[in-house]
Design a protein around this motif. Structure first.
Motif, mmCIF file in Angstrom:
data_model
loop_
_atom_site.group_PDB
_atom_site.id
_atom_site.type_symbol
_atom_site.label_atom_id
_atom_site.label_comp_id
_atom_site.label_asym_id
_atom_site.label_seq_id
_atom_site.Cartn_x
_atom_site.Cartn_y
_atom_site.Cartn_z
ATOM 1 N N HIS A 208 19.335 44.733 -30.669
ATOM 2 C CA HIS A 208 18.161 45.583 -30.421
ATOM 3 C C HIS A 208 18.060 46.083 -28.991
ATOM 4 N N ILE B 173 4.524 40.495 -28.409
ATOM 5 C CA ILE B 173 4.686 41.328 -29.613
ATOM 6 C C ILE B 173 4.206 40.647 -30.889
ATOM 7 N N ARG C 43 6.703 35.990 -24.058
ATOM 8 C CA ARG C 43 7.962 35.479 -23.489
ATOM 9 C C ARG C 43 8.369 36.346 -22.302
ATOM 10 N N ASN D 249 11.514 45.245 -33.011
ATOM 11 C CA ASN D 249 10.179 45.184 -33.593
ATOM 12 C C ASN D 249 9.115 45.155 -32.503
ATOM 13 N N HIS E 57 13.900 44.682 -41.609
ATOM 14 C CA HIS E 57 13.785 43.632 -40.585
ATOM 15 C C HIS E 57 12.347 43.117 -40.536
ATOM 16 N N LEU F 181 9.310 32.284 -36.255
ATOM 17 C CA LEU F 181 10.651 32.898 -36.287
ATOM 18 C C LEU F 181 11.579 32.239 -37.302
ATOM 19 N N PHE G 70 9.597 34.773 -40.360
ATOM 20 C CA PHE G 70 10.440 35.971 -40.460
ATOM 21 C C PHE G 70 11.241 35.999 -41.780
ATOM 22 N N ASP H 23 21.553 39.556 -32.960
ATOM 23 C CA ASP H 23 20.116 39.562 -32.655
ATOM 24 C C ASP H 23 19.853 39.674 -31.141
ATOM 25 N N PHE I 156 17.341 38.938 -28.212
ATOM 26 C CA PHE I 156 16.519 37.765 -28.538
ATOM 27 C C PHE I 156 17.411 36.519 -28.519
HETATM 28 O O1 5CU Z 1 12.234 36.115 -30.902
HETATM 29 C C1 5CU Z 1 11.663 36.986 -31.556
HETATM 30 O O2 5CU Z 1 10.457 37.174 -31.613
HETATM 31 C C2 5CU Z 1 12.493 37.917 -32.291
HETATM 32 C C3 5CU Z 1 11.988 39.190 -32.582
HETATM 33 O O3 5CU Z 1 10.869 39.521 -32.302
HETATM 34 N N1 5CU Z 1 12.798 40.066 -33.175
HETATM 35 C C4 5CU Z 1 14.031 39.736 -33.504
HETATM 36 O O4 5CU Z 1 14.779 40.540 -34.020
HETATM 37 N N2 5CU Z 1 14.473 38.488 -33.268
HETATM 38 C C5 5CU Z 1 13.719 37.583 -32.675
#
Ligand code: 5CU
Length: 381
Positions: free
Chosen positions: A10, A42, A58, A88, A200, A225, A229, A331, A334
């Motif tokens: 991302h 977020i 964070r 996201n 996602h 998470l 998720f 990922d 993150f």
């Molecule tokens: O650690 C996280 O919050 C995330 C997130 O927000 N989006 C993601 O793709 N992976 C981990």
């Protein structure tokens, strides 16, 4: 060395970061502009007023917005090609009047970044030897726009951008989830343009599912998470299936994050519950119910990333969808190492190790999962 393609990676482009810095409600960035890293807030569980702003959410550094840091990360981890996507919560939270402008801005920005890195923006420019990484992108959709026609038009426009290879989308759709019938024009546009949708998670589960906000907060991001998720993804795709989206649009191509949440593991149970449901016409009721089996959808419409950090998860994914439909991802940015001195990211090396431990007897599958499948499915030339 096999080609390595990261399809789950991302970015928050600088313009998007700037917009988050100007906001005071989730999603937002608290940037005290002193020596400290800014804080990214977020997740709804991050926005706890009892926590001081400089400890909320964070810390984020340039790996979240600087493409050169992404390229360094790729070199360090042996990744040849990345398919970058806006992180996201994408554009979900925007006022309807702003959505189209932002999606065009972000998608044009992604295209420009890829063209510059791949040297297609300036073919005469001489690349350094180290600079051999390539980028493609998944675009972001203006889902909060006043009309779904605007979403459809952006899906069509993305086909004209040379480095765009699909779209990334969360589970809220146009605001009512992915079984909302008003999404049919979007599914139709995705199917007709043969555009892959990367589904996602972002919203997770309500804190109550974990025992309330205090329990959720006690363990930081682990419950949202690790469990929120994947279950969010599973619920979203199951709602699509139950409402007949895959019956009406049998050629839809959906890539599910985190190896499908828990879908590969739960597919048998979902199928059994559907077959035993009295509400469905097949069980004597008056609701249509899905016409295609979960297993058929998994093998024809669904692709899974390999971001599951372990052998049992990969085995379930490959048994459900097939070795030719599983795609490596990181990922990034993150899950960075918590120890600054660590240069390799354990979140990435764990995935590499799991892929080798699971498929090493079959070199063809390893090569496919690491990059061959992505190159074929996404036409990465
Ligand atoms: O650690 C996280 O919050 C995330 C997130 O927000 N989006 C993601 O793709 N992976 C981990």
């Amino acid at each position: 060395m096999p080609l390595i393609v990261d399809i789950h990676t991302h970015v928050y482009p600088p313009a998007y970061m700037q917009m988050l810095r100007a906001r005071k409600t989730v999603p937002y960035v608290h940037d005290p502009s002193d020596a400290q890293d800014p804080r990214l807030i977020i997740l709804s569980s991050d926005d706890d007023p009892s926590i001081p702003l400089d400890q909320r959410g964070r810390p984020v550094d340039s790996s979240y917005w600087d493409i050169n840091v992404k390229l360094d990360f790729m070199r360090q981890h042996g990744i040849n090609t990345s398919v970058i996507s806006l992180a996201n919560p994408w554009l979900d939270f925007l006022e309807p009047s702003e959505a189209q402008l932002w999606s065009e801005r972000i998608n044009d920005d992604l295209e420009k970044t890829c063209a510059e890195v791949n040297n297609t923006a300036d073919p005469g420019k001489i690349l350094s030897l180290e600079q051999k990484e390539t980028l493609f992108a998944f675009g972001a959709l203006p889902l909060s726009a006043p009309s779904s026609d605007i979403v459809v038009n952006e899906i069509k426009r993305l086909k004209t951008l040379p480095h765009l290879r699909g779209v990334i989308m969360g589970t809220s759709g146009l605001g009512k989830g992915l079984d909302d019938a008003t999404l049919d024009s979007v599914w139709s546009a995705l199917q007709d343009t043969e555009t892959l949708m990367f589904l996602h998670p972002h919203y997770g589960l309500p804190d109550e599912a974990f025992g309330g906000p205090e329990v959720t907060a006690r363990y930081g991001h682990v419950l949202p998470l690790a469990l929120g998720f994947p279950l969010e993804t599973t619920i979203a795709v199951t709602r699509m299936l139950l409402s007949g989206v895959f019956d009406r649009f049998p050629k839809l191509k959906i890539l599910l994050a985190h190896s499908g949440g828990t879908l590969p593991f739960l597919a048998g149970r979902i199928e059994s519950c559907i077959l035993h449901e009295r509400k469905f016409i097949s069980g004597g009721g008056d609701v249509q119910g899905p016409q295609r089996s979960v297993w058929d959808v998994l093998k024809t419409n669904i692709y899974l990333d390999a971001v599951v950090y372990g052998k049992p998860g990969l085995e379930a994914a490959i048994a459900a969808s097939g070795g030719d439909r599983l795609l490596f991802g990181t990922d990034h940015p993150f899950f960075p190492p918590l120890d600054d001195k660590e240069s390799d990211w354990p979140s990435v090396t764990t995935n590499y190790k799991a892929i080798h431990a699971t498929f090493d007897e079959n070199a063809g599958v390893v090569e496919g999962v690491l990059g061959g499948n992505a190159a074929r499915i996404l036409n990465l030339k």
